[in-house]
Design a protein around this motif. Sequence first.
Motif, mmCIF file in Angstrom:
data_model
loop_
_atom_site.group_PDB
_atom_site.id
_atom_site.type_symbol
_atom_site.label_atom_id
_atom_site.label_comp_id
_atom_site.label_asym_id
_atom_site.label_seq_id
_atom_site.Cartn_x
_atom_site.Cartn_y
_atom_site.Cartn_z
ATOM 1 N N ILE A 86 34.626 57.504 57.367
ATOM 2 C CA ILE A 86 33.707 58.361 57.831
ATOM 3 C C ILE A 86 32.755 57.437 58.994
ATOM 4 N N THR A 87 32.098 56.406 58.267
ATOM 5 C CA THR A 87 31.195 55.339 58.812
ATOM 6 C C THR A 87 32.069 54.838 59.942
ATOM 7 N N VAL A 88 33.112 54.210 59.944
ATOM 8 C CA VAL A 88 33.687 53.370 61.146
ATOM 9 C C VAL A 88 34.041 54.658 62.123
ATOM 10 N N ALA A 89 34.409 55.827 61.808
ATOM 11 C CA ALA A 89 34.825 56.936 62.951
ATOM 12 C C ALA A 89 33.569 57.162 63.761
ATOM 13 N N TYR A 90 32.362 57.012 63.172
ATOM 14 C CA TYR A 90 31.245 57.467 63.902
ATOM 15 C C TYR A 90 31.291 57.104 65.401
ATOM 16 N N ILE A 91 31.334 55.752 65.586
ATOM 17 C CA ILE A 91 31.212 55.380 67.114
ATOM 18 C C ILE A 91 32.373 55.602 67.799
ATOM 19 N N PRO A 92 33.580 55.411 67.331
ATOM 20 C CA PRO A 92 34.622 55.803 68.446
ATOM 21 C C PRO A 92 34.729 57.227 68.810
ATOM 22 N N LEU A 100 27.037 63.197 71.529
ATOM 23 C CA LEU A 100 25.986 62.772 70.247
ATOM 24 C C LEU A 100 26.019 63.689 69.217
ATOM 25 N N LYS A 101 26.411 64.900 69.227
ATOM 26 C CA LYS A 101 26.497 65.892 68.200
ATOM 27 C C LYS A 101 27.707 65.400 67.264
ATOM 28 N N ALA A 102 28.703 64.976 67.737
ATOM 29 C CA ALA A 102 29.830 64.637 66.792
ATOM 30 C C ALA A 102 29.271 63.296 66.115
ATOM 31 N N GLY A 103 28.652 62.508 66.760
ATOM 32 C CA GLY A 103 28.040 61.146 65.992
ATOM 33 C C GLY A 103 27.156 61.697 64.919
ATOM 34 N N GLU A 104 26.268 62.668 65.205
ATOM 35 C CA GLU A 104 25.112 62.994 64.221
ATOM 36 C C GLU A 104 26.011 63.948 62.873
ATOM 37 N N ILE A 105 27.055 64.663 63.437
ATOM 38 C CA ILE A 105 27.852 65.162 62.297
ATOM 39 C C ILE A 105 28.203 64.242 61.400
#
Length: 157
Positions: A86-92, A100-105
């Motif tokens: 989950i953590t590594v997936a945040y940026i890609p 940005l919503k996807a990053g926030e989720i």
Amino acid sequence: MIPSWIIIGAITFCIALGSFFITPRDIKWFAHLSRPRWLVFEPLIPLIWTVVFIGGATSAYVVWQKNPGSLITWLLMALYLLLEIITVAYIPVMLRFRSLKAGEILGLMGLISGVVLAICVLPISGLAALLLLPYLVWTPIGTYTTDELKELNPQDA
């Protein structure tokens, strides 16, 4: 037999390589976003995440050493793995979808998973739970920052 700390470290490193699914076009989009004035620590973010990942991997090692190979330990290792993915997936994910919503989720999912992991690990090892503290402190900051980026860049939310 390969020592557990090498296996845990190698898995952590391999998953962290997932951040290389970022293209220059994705980075350009993110670079053009307006940022809050208080975001002066942005150059330190790679160092912060390095500390967070080292703490998480060390925490996993401590838990593994307490009861290697038990079902509970394997389940906790799966939770550590989920948290890192989950953590590594945040940026890609955020950059690829320009959302940005996807990053926030993903940030919120990581925070919830991190809290659950810390609660599960605490009875096994206070040290292992303490080693998750950098993640538990940093993730809300990163998620809040993403929320602020959404406010400043509504067209990219």
